[in-house]
Structure formats: structure tokens, C-alpha cells
Design a protein around this motif. Structure first.
Motif, PDB file in Angstrom:
ATOM      1  N   GLY A   1      69.237   1.020 -27.740  1.00 30.46           N
ATOM      2  CA  GLY A   1      69.859  -0.299 -27.595  1.00 30.46           C
ATOM      3  C   GLY A   1      69.869  -0.774 -26.156  1.00 30.46           C
ATOM      4  O   GLY A   1      69.096  -0.302 -25.321  1.00 30.46           O
ATOM      5  N   ASP A   2      70.748  -1.732 -25.879  1.00 32.82           N
ATOM      6  CA  ASP A   2      70.817  -2.374 -24.567  1.00 32.82           C
ATOM      7  C   ASP A   2      70.968  -1.361 -23.441  1.00 32.82           C
ATOM      8  O   ASP A   2      71.846  -0.493 -23.498  1.00 32.82           O
ATOM      9  N   GLY A   3      70.124  -1.487 -22.456  1.00 34.47           N
ATOM     10  CA  GLY A   3      70.203  -0.638 -21.273  1.00 34.47           C
ATOM     11  C   GLY A   3      69.444   0.676 -21.377  1.00 34.47           C
ATOM     12  O   GLY A   3      69.215   1.322 -20.371  1.00 34.47           O
ATOM     13  N   VAL A   4      69.067   1.073 -22.575  1.00 37.86           N
ATOM     14  CA  VAL A   4      68.339   2.326 -22.754  1.00 37.86           C
ATOM     15  C   VAL A   4      66.844   2.061 -22.562  1.00 37.86           C
ATOM     16  O   VAL A   4      66.283   1.149 -23.159  1.00 37.86           O
ATOM     17  N   ILE A   5      66.239   2.829 -21.667  1.00 33.17           N
ATOM     18  CA  ILE A   5      64.836   2.621 -21.327  1.00 33.17           C
ATOM     19  C   ILE A   5      64.002   3.723 -21.961  1.00 33.17           C
ATOM     20  O   ILE A   5      64.210   4.921 -21.685  1.00 33.17           O
ATOM     21  N   ASP A   6      63.085   3.342 -22.833  1.00 35.35           N
ATOM     22  CA  ASP A   6      62.170   4.296 -23.463  1.00 35.35           C
ATOM     23  C   ASP A   6      61.010   4.567 -22.500  1.00 35.35           C
ATOM     24  O   ASP A   6      60.455   3.634 -21.904  1.00 35.35           O
ATOM     25  N   ILE A   7      60.665   5.841 -22.376  1.00 37.75           N
ATOM     26  CA  ILE A   7      59.588   6.244 -21.477  1.00 37.75           C
ATOM     27  C   ILE A   7      58.415   6.763 -22.322  1.00 37.75           C
ATOM     28  O   ILE A   7      58.592   7.645 -23.145  1.00 37.75           O
ATOM     29  N   PRO A   8      57.233   6.166 -22.108  1.00 37.82           N
ATOM     30  CA  PRO A   8      56.072   6.630 -22.886  1.00 37.82           C
ATOM     31  C   PRO A   8      55.603   8.021 -22.469  1.00 37.82           C
ATOM     32  O   PRO A   8      55.865   8.491 -21.415  1.00 37.82           O
TER      33      PRO A   8
ATOM     34  N   ALA B   1      61.955  12.601  -8.076  1.00 39.73           N
ATOM     35  CA  ALA B   1      60.797  12.313  -7.226  1.00 39.73           C
ATOM     36  C   ALA B   1      59.855  11.309  -7.891  1.00 39.73           C
ATOM     37  O   ALA B   1      59.354  10.395  -7.236  1.00 39.73           O
ATOM     38  N   ALA B   2      59.641  11.455  -9.184  1.00 34.26           N
ATOM     39  CA  ALA B   2      58.729  10.563  -9.906  1.00 34.26           C
ATOM     40  C   ALA B   2      59.257   9.131  -9.964  1.00 34.26           C
ATOM     41  O   ALA B   2      58.477   8.182  -9.935  1.00 34.26           O
ATOM     42  N   ALA B   3      60.569   8.979 -10.049  1.00 31.76           N
ATOM     43  CA  ALA B   3      61.170   7.647 -10.188  1.00 31.76           C
ATOM     44  C   ALA B   3      61.686   7.100  -8.859  1.00 31.76           C
ATOM     45  O   ALA B   3      62.412   6.106  -8.845  1.00 31.76           O
TER      46      ALA B   3
ATOM     47  N   ALA C   1      56.613   7.803 -16.660  1.00 33.67           N
ATOM     48  CA  ALA C   1      55.448   7.894 -17.555  1.00 33.67           C
ATOM     49  C   ALA C   1      54.333   8.702 -16.897  1.00 33.67           C
ATOM     50  O   ALA C   1      53.681   9.518 -17.554  1.00 33.67           O
ATOM     51  N   ARG C   2      54.125   8.500 -15.589  1.00 29.35           N
ATOM     52  CA  ARG C   2      53.127   9.302 -14.867  1.00 29.35           C
ATOM     53  C   ARG C   2      53.531  10.779 -14.879  1.00 29.35           C
ATOM     54  O   ARG C   2      52.695  11.660 -15.076  1.00 29.35           O
TER      55      ARG C   2
END
Length: 141
Positions: A134-141, A17-19, A78-79
Motif C-alpha cells: 500500500g501507500d509508502g511501500v516501495i516494491d523492489i524488482p 551502500a546500494a541505496a 534493484a542493482r
């Protein structure tokens, strides 16, 4: 690794839902790991809209790496993370997968749901990549 129980079903639906609309479904990762991550099944049509690629010029890999798609996913999660009450409900990393869930790989149940365990086993290399970064990995704050 903290010993905190993760409510996988609740976290999965909350993260989707968030994304929204970028994330169509997800598999929760994190058993014996330091943090929770997601393998994400994107909604490619929605991603094309977010990226402004209605003409279908981008490959799936290019689309999933598009700054607008990554930004929408990161911002939504992040939200969600900012509102969560503990580490077991925070998502730290996401890897969007171009390959949809496989019926032959038993990743989809008879009722049409994602089979978490089968997907984690079948895509073990992607889980390892998620935690290696690495490539393609998304870090979420």
C-alpha cells in the motif's frame, strides 16, 4: 519462511551502500515472512537534494514519496538484487520512515548503532504495513 539464514549485518550494510545517498540506515525485516524487507531511515538532506527541494518546501512525507527519491532507492536496490546470489540477500520491499530512530525507545545503542530488535518491536505496525503493501511501500524488482 524458506529456512535460509539471512546475514543481517552484511545485508544491511550492502543495502545502505546500494541505496546511497537516500538511505542512511535500515532495519532488516523478514523473520517468518516470505521475503526480506527493509524499514529505512532516510538521509533527509540527501533526499532533498535528489528531489531538487533544497528550499525545503516539501514535508517529510511528500519528500519520501517523491518520484526521484523513490526511483533512486528502487534503482540502487534493484542493482544490488541483480548481483545477489540468493533470496536471503534480496530486498523485496522498503518502507521509508519519516520518524528518526528513538533514543527513548531504545532504538539506538550506547555506541550509536541501530538496535534491530527494539526497532522491530517498537515499529511492529510499520513492519505489518511493509508486508501488507500500500501507500509508502516501495516494491523492489
Amino acid at each position: 519462511m524458506s529456512g535460509t539464514f539471512v546475514l543481517v549485518g552484511t545485508l544491511r550494510t550492502t543495502a545502505i551502500a546500494a541505496a546511497s545517498p537516500v538511505l542512511q540506515d535500515a532495519v532488516i525485516c523478514g523473520h517468518d515472512r516470505d521475503y526480506v524487507g527493509l524499514l529505512g531511515f532516510p538521509n533527509l538532506a540527501a533526499c532533498r537534494h535528489v528531489a531538487g527541494d533544497e528550499g525545503v518546501r516539501l514535508t517529510a512525507a511528500e519528500l519520501l514519496a517523491h518520484p526521484a527519491v523513490v526511483g533512486a532507492l528502487r534503482d540502487g536496490l534493484a542493482r544490488m538484487n541483480a548481483e545477489c546470489k540468493g533470496s536471503s540477500m534480496r530486498v523485496s520491499r522498503v518502507l521509508l520512515m519519516a520518524e528518526p530512530p528513538s533514543v527513548d525507545g531504545h532504538e539506538i545503542t550506547d555506541k550509536g548503532y541501530i538496535n534491530q530488535r527494539a526497532t522491530l518491536e517498537r515499529r511492529k505496525a510499520l513492519v505489518d504495513k511493509l508486508y501488507a503493501g500500500g501507500d509508502g511501500v516501495i516494491d523492489i524488482p
